[in-house]
Write a protein that holds these residues in place. Structure first.
Motif, PDB file in Angstrom:
ATOM      1  N   ASN A 228     -22.201 -20.952  27.481  1.00  0.00           N
ATOM      2  CA  ASN A 228     -22.422 -21.556  28.797  1.00  0.00           C
ATOM      3  C   ASN A 228     -21.737 -20.724  29.875  1.00  0.00           C
ATOM      4  O   ASN A 228     -20.860 -19.922  29.579  1.00  0.00           O
ATOM      5  N   ARG A 229     -22.132 -20.941  31.097  1.00  0.00           N
ATOM      6  CA  ARG A 229     -21.511 -20.249  32.226  1.00  0.00           C
ATOM      7  C   ARG A 229     -21.166 -21.257  33.312  1.00  0.00           C
ATOM      8  O   ARG A 229     -21.929 -22.174  33.567  1.00  0.00           O
ATOM      9  N   MET A 230     -20.025 -21.042  33.930  1.00  0.00           N
ATOM     10  CA  MET A 230     -19.645 -21.844  35.078  1.00  0.00           C
ATOM     11  C   MET A 230     -19.370 -20.872  36.220  1.00  0.00           C
ATOM     12  O   MET A 230     -18.599 -19.931  36.073  1.00  0.00           O
ATOM     13  N   TYR A 231     -20.061 -21.079  37.327  1.00  0.00           N
ATOM     14  CA  TYR A 231     -19.879 -20.245  38.507  1.00  0.00           C
ATOM     15  C   TYR A 231     -18.986 -20.974  39.483  1.00  0.00           C
ATOM     16  O   TYR A 231     -19.068 -22.200  39.620  1.00  0.00           O
ATOM     17  N   PHE A 232     -18.133 -20.220  40.178  1.00  0.00           N
ATOM     18  CA  PHE A 232     -17.259 -20.846  41.148  1.00  0.00           C
ATOM     19  C   PHE A 232     -16.921 -19.884  42.277  1.00  0.00           C
ATOM     20  O   PHE A 232     -17.076 -18.664  42.154  1.00  0.00           O
ATOM     21  N   LEU A 233     -16.484 -20.446  43.364  1.00  0.00           N
ATOM     22  CA  LEU A 233     -16.107 -19.693  44.559  1.00  0.00           C
ATOM     23  C   LEU A 233     -14.607 -19.819  44.754  1.00  0.00           C
ATOM     24  O   LEU A 233     -14.034 -20.881  44.538  1.00  0.00           O
ATOM     25  N   VAL A 234     -13.973 -18.733  45.199  1.00  0.00           N
ATOM     26  CA  VAL A 234     -12.540 -18.736  45.459  1.00  0.00           C
ATOM     27  C   VAL A 234     -12.314 -18.274  46.895  1.00  0.00           C
ATOM     28  O   VAL A 234     -12.724 -17.175  47.272  1.00  0.00           O
ATOM     29  N   TYR A 235     -11.699 -19.121  47.674  1.00  0.00           N
ATOM     30  CA  TYR A 235     -11.343 -18.772  49.043  1.00  0.00           C
ATOM     31  C   TYR A 235      -9.830 -18.767  49.158  1.00  0.00           C
ATOM     32  O   TYR A 235      -9.174 -19.702  48.719  1.00  0.00           O
ATOM     33  N   GLU A 236      -9.275 -17.719  49.726  1.00  0.00           N
ATOM     34  CA  GLU A 236      -7.831 -17.601  49.824  1.00  0.00           C
ATOM     35  C   GLU A 236      -7.237 -18.443  50.950  1.00  0.00           C
ATOM     36  O   GLU A 236      -6.052 -18.682  50.969  1.00  0.00           O
ATOM     37  N   GLU A 237      -8.046 -18.894  51.861  1.00  0.00           N
ATOM     38  CA  GLU A 237      -7.537 -19.704  52.971  1.00  0.00           C
ATOM     39  C   GLU A 237      -7.642 -21.173  52.670  1.00  0.00           C
ATOM     40  O   GLU A 237      -8.478 -21.629  51.984  1.00  0.00           O
TER      41      GLU A 237
ATOM     42  N   LEU B 205      -7.302 -22.396  37.321  1.00  0.00           N
ATOM     43  CA  LEU B 205      -7.728 -22.096  38.692  1.00  0.00           C
ATOM     44  C   LEU B 205      -6.692 -22.542  39.720  1.00  0.00           C
ATOM     45  O   LEU B 205      -6.499 -21.871  40.738  1.00  0.00           O
ATOM     46  N   LEU B 206      -6.030 -23.643  39.467  1.00  0.00           N
ATOM     47  CA  LEU B 206      -5.025 -24.151  40.403  1.00  0.00           C
ATOM     48  C   LEU B 206      -3.890 -23.156  40.608  1.00  0.00           C
ATOM     49  O   LEU B 206      -3.318 -23.074  41.692  1.00  0.00           O
ATOM     50  N   GLU B 207      -3.565 -22.401  39.586  1.00  0.00           N
ATOM     51  CA  GLU B 207      -2.434 -21.472  39.666  1.00  0.00           C
ATOM     52  C   GLU B 207      -2.822 -20.043  40.049  1.00  0.00           C
ATOM     53  O   GLU B 207      -2.092 -19.380  40.769  1.00  0.00           O
ATOM     54  N   SER B 208      -3.940 -19.573  39.538  1.00  0.00           N
ATOM     55  CA  SER B 208      -4.261 -18.154  39.743  1.00  0.00           C
ATOM     56  C   SER B 208      -5.764 -17.928  39.802  1.00  0.00           C
ATOM     57  O   SER B 208      -6.324 -17.217  38.973  1.00  0.00           O
ATOM     58  N   ALA B 209      -6.421 -18.510  40.759  1.00  0.00           N
ATOM     59  CA  ALA B 209      -7.883 -18.466  40.846  1.00  0.00           C
ATOM     60  C   ALA B 209      -8.440 -17.049  40.947  1.00  0.00           C
ATOM     61  O   ALA B 209      -9.534 -16.781  40.461  1.00  0.00           O
ATOM     62  N   LEU B 210      -7.714 -16.138  41.555  1.00  0.00           N
ATOM     63  CA  LEU B 210      -8.220 -14.775  41.714  1.00  0.00           C
ATOM     64  C   LEU B 210      -8.177 -13.973  40.414  1.00  0.00           C
ATOM     65  O   LEU B 210      -8.740 -12.886  40.344  1.00  0.00           O
TER      66      LEU B 210
END
Length: 67
Positions: free
Chosen positions: A58-67, A34-39
């Protein structure tokens, strides 16, 4: 150099501590991605910024904000 930052919630930390070592290592590797290429990690769930990663049933949900 990292392009993104990862923030962990208190709830995430509490649940993370309960996991087996194997799953902890897998999640740490995922967080490094995620640190390198979250999108480009995980599957988008209706919005560009809302994603999920599945592993071992299992599932892990996460949010990615470009700002």
């Amino acid at each position: 150099m990292a392009k993104y930052r990862v923030f962990r919630t208190t709830e995430f930390e509490a649940d993370f501590e309960k996991l087996e070592l194997f799953n902890k290592k897998r999640i740490e590797g995922f967080l490094d991605q995620l640190l390198e290429s979250a999108l480009f990690v995980g599957k988008p769930l209706g919005f560009k910024w809302f994603r999920e990663k599945k592993f071992n049933g299992n599932r892990m949900y996460f949010l990615v904000y470009e700002e």
